[in-house]
Each structure stands twice: as structure tokens, then as C-alpha cells.
Design a protein around this motif. Structure first.
Motif, PDB file in Angstrom:
ATOM      1  N   SER A  65      14.136   9.929   8.031  1.00  0.00           N
ATOM      2  CA  SER A  65      13.445  10.442   9.219  1.00  0.00           C
ATOM      3  C   SER A  65      12.037   9.866   9.321  1.00  0.00           C
ATOM      4  O   SER A  65      11.589   9.484  10.414  1.00  0.00           O
ATOM      5  N   LEU A  66      11.331   9.814   8.200  1.00  0.00           N
ATOM      6  CA  LEU A  66       9.973   9.262   8.213  1.00  0.00           C
ATOM      7  C   LEU A  66       9.973   7.765   8.526  1.00  0.00           C
ATOM      8  O   LEU A  66       9.092   7.272   9.250  1.00  0.00           O
ATOM      9  N   LEU A  67      10.943   7.033   8.009  1.00  0.00           N
ATOM     10  CA  LEU A  67      11.045   5.603   8.331  1.00  0.00           C
ATOM     11  C   LEU A  67      11.318   5.395   9.820  1.00  0.00           C
ATOM     12  O   LEU A  67      10.711   4.525  10.453  1.00  0.00           O
ATOM     13  N   LEU A  68      12.237   6.187  10.367  1.00  0.00           N
ATOM     14  CA  LEU A  68      12.517   6.066  11.796  1.00  0.00           C
ATOM     15  C   LEU A  68      11.274   6.388  12.619  1.00  0.00           C
ATOM     16  O   LEU A  68      10.946   5.664  13.571  1.00  0.00           O
ATOM     17  N   TRP A  69      10.571   7.463  12.253  1.00  0.00           N
ATOM     18  CA  TRP A  69       9.325   7.805  12.951  1.00  0.00           C
ATOM     19  C   TRP A  69       8.355   6.622  12.917  1.00  0.00           C
ATOM     20  O   TRP A  69       7.799   6.240  13.945  1.00  0.00           O
ATOM     21  N   TYR A  70       8.148   6.054  11.738  1.00  0.00           N
ATOM     22  CA  TYR A  70       7.194   4.960  11.584  1.00  0.00           C
ATOM     23  C   TYR A  70       7.574   3.769  12.460  1.00  0.00           C
ATOM     24  O   TYR A  70       6.734   3.227  13.183  1.00  0.00           O
ATOM     25  N   PHE A  71       8.816   3.361  12.385  1.00  0.00           N
ATOM     26  CA  PHE A  71       9.213   2.171  13.132  1.00  0.00           C
ATOM     27  C   PHE A  71       9.260   2.414  14.642  1.00  0.00           C
ATOM     28  O   PHE A  71       9.039   1.483  15.421  1.00  0.00           O
ATOM     29  N   ILE A  72       9.509   3.646  15.053  1.00  0.00           N
ATOM     30  CA  ILE A  72       9.490   3.955  16.487  1.00  0.00           C
ATOM     31  C   ILE A  72       8.052   4.125  16.979  1.00  0.00           C
ATOM     32  O   ILE A  72       7.631   3.469  17.932  1.00  0.00           O
ATOM     33  N   ALA A  73       7.302   5.023  16.354  1.00  0.00           N
ATOM     34  CA  ALA A  73       5.993   5.421  16.865  1.00  0.00           C
ATOM     35  C   ALA A  73       4.879   4.442  16.523  1.00  0.00           C
ATOM     36  O   ALA A  73       3.864   4.405  17.221  1.00  0.00           O
ATOM     37  N   GLY A  76       7.155   0.199  17.371  1.00  0.00           N
ATOM     38  CA  GLY A  76       7.880  -0.057  18.615  1.00  0.00           C
ATOM     39  C   GLY A  76       9.218  -0.744  18.410  1.00  0.00           C
ATOM     40  O   GLY A  76       9.619  -1.588  19.210  1.00  0.00           O
ATOM     41  N   ALA A  77       9.915  -0.386  17.354  1.00  0.00           N
ATOM     42  CA  ALA A  77      11.197  -1.014  17.037  1.00  0.00           C
ATOM     43  C   ALA A  77      12.326  -0.361  17.839  1.00  0.00           C
ATOM     44  O   ALA A  77      12.667   0.804  17.636  1.00  0.00           O
ATOM     45  N   ALA A  78      12.912  -1.146  18.741  1.00  0.00           N
ATOM     46  CA  ALA A  78      13.993  -0.631  19.582  1.00  0.00           C
ATOM     47  C   ALA A  78      15.226  -0.252  18.749  1.00  0.00           C
ATOM     48  O   ALA A  78      15.924   0.705  19.084  1.00  0.00           O
ATOM     49  N   VAL A  79      15.475  -0.969  17.675  1.00  0.00           N
ATOM     50  CA  VAL A  79      16.625  -0.645  16.820  1.00  0.00           C
ATOM     51  C   VAL A  79      16.468   0.756  16.226  1.00  0.00           C
ATOM     52  O   VAL A  79      17.410   1.554  16.219  1.00  0.00           O
ATOM     53  N   ALA A  80      15.268   1.070  15.766  1.00  0.00           N
ATOM     54  CA  ALA A  80      14.998   2.406  15.212  1.00  0.00           C
ATOM     55  C   ALA A  80      15.163   3.470  16.291  1.00  0.00           C
ATOM     56  O   ALA A  80      15.667   4.573  16.027  1.00  0.00           O
ATOM     57  N   ASP A 131       7.247   4.615  30.686  1.00  0.00           N
ATOM     58  CA  ASP A 131       6.066   4.036  30.028  1.00  0.00           C
ATOM     59  C   ASP A 131       6.350   3.498  28.627  1.00  0.00           C
ATOM     60  O   ASP A 131       5.467   2.928  27.996  1.00  0.00           O
ATOM     61  N   THR A 132       7.579   3.627  28.135  1.00  0.00           N
ATOM     62  CA  THR A 132       7.901   3.110  26.799  1.00  0.00           C
ATOM     63  C   THR A 132       8.552   1.729  26.837  1.00  0.00           C
ATOM     64  O   THR A 132       8.743   1.121  25.787  1.00  0.00           O
ATOM     65  N   LYS A 133       8.886   1.247  28.002  1.00  0.00           N
ATOM     66  CA  LYS A 133       9.613  -0.029  28.090  1.00  0.00           C
ATOM     67  C   LYS A 133       8.835  -1.195  27.472  1.00  0.00           C
ATOM     68  O   LYS A 133       9.395  -1.982  26.725  1.00  0.00           O
ATOM     69  N   ILE A 134       7.554  -1.280  27.754  1.00  0.00           N
ATOM     70  CA  ILE A 134       6.753  -2.358  27.170  1.00  0.00           C
ATOM     71  C   ILE A 134       6.624  -2.149  25.657  1.00  0.00           C
ATOM     72  O   ILE A 134       6.698  -3.096  24.872  1.00  0.00           O
ATOM     73  N   TRP A 135       6.447  -0.896  25.228  1.00  0.00           N
ATOM     74  CA  TRP A 135       6.294  -0.572  23.805  1.00  0.00           C
ATOM     75  C   TRP A 135       7.476  -1.091  22.990  1.00  0.00           C
ATOM     76  O   TRP A 135       7.316  -1.611  21.892  1.00  0.00           O
ATOM     77  N   PHE A 136       8.682  -0.928  23.557  1.00  0.00           N
ATOM     78  CA  PHE A 136       9.884  -1.355  22.852  1.00  0.00           C
ATOM     79  C   PHE A 136      10.283  -2.791  23.194  1.00  0.00           C
ATOM     80  O   PHE A 136      11.335  -3.251  22.762  1.00  0.00           O
ATOM     81  N   GLY A 137       9.467  -3.487  23.956  1.00  0.00           N
ATOM     82  CA  GLY A 137       9.752  -4.885  24.295  1.00  0.00           C
ATOM     83  C   GLY A 137      10.916  -5.032  25.248  1.00  0.00           C
ATOM     84  O   GLY A 137      11.559  -6.083  25.289  1.00  0.00           O
TER      85      GLY A 137
END
Length: 141
Positions: A65-73, A76-80, A131-137
Motif C-alpha cells: 500500500s505504501l509503495l502504491l501511494w508513493y508511486f501514485i502520489a 505519477g506512475a500510471a501503472v501504480a 486534473d490528473t491526466k498530465i500528472w500520469f502522462g
């Protein structure tokens, strides 16, 4: 790049859900251990395995859960984002099955479980805001 407001809100809700889950786990630890001991009383080897397997599995779950949080927040990892989405959809599905089947945890543990799952579901919704589209590329800046 500044993080979008939806990512900040995701982060707060997701970490809040994680905190609720940890609190719920701590509160129900002795009850869960007693239930597992009763279920494995006939097979002593199983009881020994369960005694260390449950804490390890809990730590792995929190770590994921913490890894997913880190890579998302933070990255900006779309896979996560998609992995977290799939896991939360599954959690909502399992909770719905347990609630409809009458097998969901009663009392405060059940209430905290529902609240944590709702927090997770709402946090995932924020990952799909415009507003997240740019964040996730997903679109160029």
C-alpha cells in the motif's frame, strides 16, 4: 511540477484509509490470533506457521500500500494507479459479498472496515479526475 489538487486529495484519503486499516488490525489482533489458534488446534505445525505468517503478511500488505501511494502520489506512475484501482475494486467486491452474505465482521471492526474501504474507493475516484491526466502522462503539458 506541482501536484494536482486531486492527487493531494487522493493522498490524504488513501493514507487515511491505510491508517484506519492499521488501527483496525491492531484492535482485532488478539481476536484474530485466537480464532486462528482454534482453527489450527488439531495441527500444531499449522499453528506455528500461522503465528509468524500473519504478521509477515500484514507487513507486506502495508508495504505494498505504501509503495502504491508513493508511486501514485509522488511519481505519477500510471501503472501504480491501475494496480491500486484493481486492488480497491476487488476489496469493494469482497466487502459487498461479505455484507450481502452476512459474513462481514460485526461491531466497530466492521464499521472501520467499511469506512476504510469507502475512503479507498473515493481516493481512487480522485485518480481519474481531469486534473490528473498530465500528472500520469496521459496527455502532454
Amino acid at each position: 511540477m506541482d501536484r494536482p489538487a486531486s492527487i493531494v486529495t487522493f493522498e490524504r484519503l488513501y493514507l487515511g484509509a491505510l491508517a484506519i486499516g492499521v488501527i483496525n488490525t491492531v484492535m482485532s489482533w488478539s481476536t484474530n490470533q485466537a480464532q486462528m489458534a482454534a482453527q489450527t488446534a488439531q495441527v500444531p505445525e499449522a499453528g506455528q506457521i500461522i503465528s509468524w505468517l500473519v504478521p509477515v503478511a500484514t507487513a507486506i500488505g502495508v508495504g505494498i500500500s505504501l509503495l502504491l501511494w508513493y508511486f501514485i502520489a509522488r511519481r505519477g506512475a500510471a501503472v501504480a494507479k491501475w494496480i491500486a484501482t484493481i486492488l480497491v475494486v476487488a476489496a469493494v467486491g469482497f466487502m459487498a459479498l461479505a455484507l450481502s452474505g452476512g459474513t462481514y465482521r460485526p461491531g466497530l471492526n466492521g464499521i472501520l472496515g467499511v469506512v476504510g474501504t469507502v475512503f479507498q474507493a473515493v481516493s481512487i475516484w480522485f485518480l481519474f479526475r481531469p486534473d490528473t491526466k498530465i500528472w500520469f502522462g496521459e496527455v502532454s503539458a
